[in-house]
Motif scaffolding. Structure first.
Motif, PDB file in Angstrom:
ATOM      1  N   ASP A  72     -52.183 -31.079  25.513  1.00 41.02           N
ATOM      2  CA  ASP A  72     -52.007 -31.005  24.072  1.00 41.02           C
ATOM      3  C   ASP A  72     -51.660 -32.395  23.548  1.00 41.02           C
ATOM      4  O   ASP A  72     -51.207 -33.266  24.305  1.00 41.02           O
ATOM      5  N   ALA A  73     -51.862 -32.606  22.246  1.00 40.26           N
ATOM      6  CA  ALA A  73     -51.517 -33.903  21.652  1.00 40.26           C
ATOM      7  C   ALA A  73     -50.015 -34.160  21.743  1.00 40.26           C
ATOM      8  O   ALA A  73     -49.579 -35.309  21.817  1.00 40.26           O
ATOM      9  N   VAL A  74     -49.228 -33.098  21.724  1.00 43.90           N
ATOM     10  CA  VAL A  74     -47.777 -33.219  21.830  1.00 43.90           C
ATOM     11  C   VAL A  74     -47.368 -32.680  23.200  1.00 43.90           C
ATOM     12  O   VAL A  74     -47.254 -31.462  23.409  1.00 43.90           O
ATOM     13  N   THR A  75     -47.186 -33.573  24.144  1.00 39.90           N
ATOM     14  CA  THR A  75     -46.847 -33.182  25.505  1.00 39.90           C
ATOM     15  C   THR A  75     -46.047 -34.285  26.184  1.00 39.90           C
ATOM     16  O   THR A  75     -45.973 -35.411  25.678  1.00 39.90           O
ATOM     17  N   GLN A  76     -45.432 -33.943  27.309  1.00 43.42           N
ATOM     18  CA  GLN A  76     -44.620 -34.882  28.101  1.00 43.42           C
ATOM     19  C   GLN A  76     -43.433 -35.444  27.319  1.00 43.42           C
ATOM     20  O   GLN A  76     -42.934 -36.525  27.607  1.00 43.42           O
ATOM     21  N   TYR A  77     -42.976 -34.716  26.322  1.00 44.49           N
ATOM     22  CA  TYR A  77     -41.781 -35.147  25.590  1.00 44.49           C
ATOM     23  C   TYR A  77     -40.545 -34.527  26.244  1.00 44.49           C
ATOM     24  O   TYR A  77     -40.627 -33.541  26.984  1.00 44.49           O
ATOM     25  N   GLY A  78     -39.400 -35.118  25.971  1.00 41.69           N
ATOM     26  CA  GLY A  78     -38.162 -34.603  26.547  1.00 41.69           C
ATOM     27  C   GLY A  78     -37.059 -35.639  26.483  1.00 41.69           C
ATOM     28  O   GLY A  78     -37.012 -36.452  25.549  1.00 41.69           O
ATOM     29  N   GLY A  79     -36.194 -35.638  27.481  1.00 39.49           N
ATOM     30  CA  GLY A  79     -35.069 -36.559  27.451  1.00 39.49           C
ATOM     31  C   GLY A  79     -34.408 -36.685  28.808  1.00 39.49           C
ATOM     32  O   GLY A  79     -34.797 -36.030  29.774  1.00 39.49           O
ATOM     33  N   ASP A  80     -33.391 -37.558  28.858  1.00 41.83           N
ATOM     34  CA  ASP A  80     -32.660 -37.844  30.089  1.00 41.83           C
ATOM     35  C   ASP A  80     -31.181 -37.519  29.903  1.00 41.83           C
ATOM     36  O   ASP A  80     -30.633 -37.664  28.806  1.00 41.83           O
ATOM     37  N   THR A  81     -30.541 -37.115  30.983  1.00 41.94           N
ATOM     38  CA  THR A  81     -29.105 -36.888  30.925  1.00 41.94           C
ATOM     39  C   THR A  81     -28.383 -38.208  30.664  1.00 41.94           C
ATOM     40  O   THR A  81     -28.740 -39.243  31.219  1.00 41.94           O
ATOM     41  N   LEU A  82     -27.363 -38.153  29.818  1.00 39.23           N
ATOM     42  CA  LEU A  82     -26.552 -39.340  29.529  1.00 39.23           C
ATOM     43  C   LEU A  82     -25.140 -39.202  30.067  1.00 39.23           C
ATOM     44  O   LEU A  82     -24.325 -40.121  29.930  1.00 39.23           O
ATOM     45  N   SER A  83     -24.842 -38.049  30.670  1.00 41.00           N
ATOM     46  CA  SER A  83     -23.539 -37.829  31.286  1.00 41.00           C
ATOM     47  C   SER A  83     -23.749 -36.972  32.524  1.00 41.00           C
ATOM     48  O   SER A  83     -24.848 -36.454  32.763  1.00 41.00           O
ATOM     49  N   ALA A  84     -22.693 -36.804  33.308  1.00 42.88           N
ATOM     50  CA  ALA A  84     -22.804 -36.029  34.543  1.00 42.88           C
ATOM     51  C   ALA A  84     -22.946 -34.543  34.285  1.00 42.88           C
ATOM     52  O   ALA A  84     -23.379 -33.797  35.150  1.00 42.88           O
ATOM     53  N   GLY A  85     -22.601 -34.089  33.070  1.00 37.08           N
ATOM     54  CA  GLY A  85     -22.701 -32.678  32.756  1.00 37.08           C
ATOM     55  C   GLY A  85     -21.822 -31.838  33.672  1.00 37.08           C
ATOM     56  O   GLY A  85     -20.801 -32.294  34.169  1.00 37.08           O
ATOM     57  N   THR A  86     -22.251 -30.592  33.908  1.00 36.84           N
ATOM     58  CA  THR A  86     -21.518 -29.713  34.813  1.00 36.84           C
ATOM     59  C   THR A  86     -22.486 -29.125  35.829  1.00 36.84           C
ATOM     60  O   THR A  86     -23.698 -29.299  35.728  1.00 36.84           O
ATOM     61  N   ALA A  87     -21.934 -28.413  36.796  1.00 41.65           N
ATOM     62  CA  ALA A  87     -22.781 -27.803  37.822  1.00 41.65           C
ATOM     63  C   ALA A  87     -23.657 -26.709  37.255  1.00 41.65           C
ATOM     64  O   ALA A  87     -24.630 -26.300  37.891  1.00 41.65           O
ATOM     65  N   ARG A  88     -23.355 -26.248  36.048  1.00 43.70           N
ATOM     66  CA  ARG A  88     -24.132 -25.165  35.439  1.00 43.70           C
ATOM     67  C   ARG A  88     -24.931 -25.600  34.221  1.00 43.70           C
ATOM     68  O   ARG A  88     -25.948 -24.987  33.896  1.00 43.70           O
ATOM     69  N   VAL A  89     -24.497 -26.657  33.536  1.00 43.32           N
ATOM     70  CA  VAL A  89     -25.101 -27.038  32.259  1.00 43.32           C
ATOM     71  C   VAL A  89     -25.434 -28.523  32.247  1.00 43.32           C
ATOM     72  O   VAL A  89     -24.594 -29.354  32.591  1.00 43.32           O
ATOM     73  N   GLN A  90     -26.668 -28.832  31.816  1.00 43.98           N
ATOM     74  CA  GLN A  90     -27.085 -30.220  31.638  1.00 43.98           C
ATOM     75  C   GLN A  90     -27.783 -30.362  30.285  1.00 43.98           C
ATOM     76  O   GLN A  90     -28.611 -29.524  29.908  1.00 43.98           O
ATOM     77  N   ASP A  91     -27.429 -31.424  29.557  1.00 38.57           N
ATOM     78  CA  ASP A  91     -28.047 -31.730  28.264  1.00 38.57           C
ATOM     79  C   ASP A  91     -28.993 -32.912  28.402  1.00 38.57           C
ATOM     80  O   ASP A  91     -28.706 -33.868  29.144  1.00 38.57           O
ATOM     81  N   PHE A  92     -30.089 -32.858  27.629  1.00 35.11           N
ATOM     82  CA  PHE A  92     -31.126 -33.884  27.698  1.00 35.11           C
ATOM     83  C   PHE A  92     -31.456 -34.384  26.283  1.00 35.11           C
ATOM     84  O   PHE A  92     -32.346 -33.855  25.616  1.00 35.11           O
ATOM     85  N   PRO A  93     -30.735 -35.399  25.781  1.00 35.09           N
ATOM     86  CA  PRO A  93     -31.045 -35.956  24.460  1.00 35.09           C
ATOM     87  C   PRO A  93     -32.437 -36.604  24.464  1.00 35.09           C
ATOM     88  O   PRO A  93     -32.871 -37.175  25.472  1.00 35.09           O
ATOM     89  N   VAL A  94     -33.100 -36.540  23.341  1.00 32.75           N
ATOM     90  CA  VAL A  94     -34.465 -37.057  23.202  1.00 32.75           C
ATOM     91  C   VAL A  94     -34.548 -38.520  23.642  1.00 32.75           C
ATOM     92  O   VAL A  94     -33.666 -39.324  23.346  1.00 32.75           O
ATOM     93  N   ASP A  95     -35.617 -38.865  24.370  1.00 32.11           N
ATOM     94  CA  ASP A  95     -35.781 -40.236  24.849  1.00 32.11           C
ATOM     95  C   ASP A  95     -36.699 -41.045  23.925  1.00 32.11           C
ATOM     96  O   ASP A  95     -37.297 -40.508  22.980  1.00 32.11           O
ATOM     97  N   ALA A  96     -36.801 -42.340  24.196  1.00 38.10           N
ATOM     98  CA  ALA A  96     -37.568 -43.244  23.326  1.00 38.10           C
ATOM     99  C   ALA A  96     -39.050 -42.881  23.293  1.00 38.10           C
ATOM    100  O   ALA A  96     -39.694 -42.958  22.239  1.00 38.10           O
ATOM    101  N   PHE A  97     -39.611 -42.513  24.441  1.00 41.50           N
ATOM    102  CA  PHE A  97     -41.022 -42.112  24.478  1.00 41.50           C
ATOM    103  C   PHE A  97     -41.270 -40.941  23.533  1.00 41.50           C
ATOM    104  O   PHE A  97     -42.255 -40.915  22.773  1.00 41.50           O
ATOM    105  N   SER A  98     -40.381 -39.962  23.555  1.00 40.46           N
ATOM    106  CA  SER A  98     -40.556 -38.768  22.734  1.00 40.46           C
ATOM    107  C   SER A  98     -40.387 -39.077  21.257  1.00 40.46           C
ATOM    108  O   SER A  98     -41.113 -38.532  20.419  1.00 40.46           O
TER     109      SER A  98
END
Length: 211
Positions: free
Chosen positions: A121-147
């Motif tokens: 699709d024209a809009v694909t491979q978007y997402g983000g990287d973890t910026l903190s260690a998070g927890t063993a159950r939860v991880q957050d992925f803020p939008v990255d520069a490519f996206s």
């Protein structure tokens, strides 16, 4: 508890046994435990549904959903996200796959979007990287520069502050659940969330488009 679930749960305990390889960079302990929990579901599929009530997602309400751990390696887990859709071939939209990858800087989430013929699709491979260690159950992925650049190019300005979240319990845990969530830093009212019952595997669906 089935044998494969017993083995999957046992694999979470000795983290030292999960030594990094060239394809699997070392992670902070909480992310390592998250990775092991995510990987413990490899090969399984679970049914779920929309768990949020944002009016912008009204078209998703009441639709069956399946998350299928379609591919796992030492460095990547691919989870196909199938959504019931009467207008799609076979009654299911199989265009979406979530990709979680180990990197030298933490964990990365990407969205692989395909058409029925397998093309991107024209809009694909978007997402983000973890910026903190998070927890063993939860991880957050803020939008990255490519996206951000992709969203700007495609006129998707509302997505420029996206934060995706994945929550997972290890297979074999009591009442395990898996959840995918989207929020936006500049819009506190935005919430998209789907949840899956990871205690009751279902028959894996056909492959996601392009896989």
């Amino acid at each position: 508890m089935t044998m494969h679930r017993t083995l999957a749960l046992a694999a979470l305990l000795p983290l030292a046994a999960c030594a990094s390889t060239p394809d699997a960079p070392p992670l902070p302990e909480t992310q390592e435990r998250f990775w092991q929990a995510l990987s413990s579901h490899c090969g399984e599929a679970y049914e779920g549904a929309l768990a949020s009530s944002d009016a912008r997602d009204a078209d998703w309400a009441g639709k069956r959903m399946i998350a299928h751990w379609a591919g796992c390696s030492d460095s990547r887990v691919a989870i196909a996200f199938h959504v019931e859709d009467a207008e799609a071939p076979g009654g299911w939209n199989r265009s979406r796959t979530w990709l979680v990858t180990r990197t030298a800087d933490g964990l990365k989430l990407k969205h692989d979007h395909r058409h029925e013929d397998g093309s991107e699709d024209a809009v694909t491979q978007y997402g983000g990287d973890t910026l903190s260690a998070g927890t063993a159950r939860v991880q957050d992925f803020p939008v990255d520069a490519f996206s951000i650049a992709l969203f700007e190019r495609e006129g998707l300005s509302a997505s420029l502050t996206n934060v995706w979240r994945i929550e997972v319990d290890p297979a074999g845990a009591q009442a395990p659940r898996f959840a995918y969530q989207l929020t936006r830093r500049n819009d506190p009212t935005r919430l998209f969330r789907v949840e899956f019952d990871a205690s009751s595997p279902v028959t894996p669906p056909p492959p996601a488009w392009g896989w």
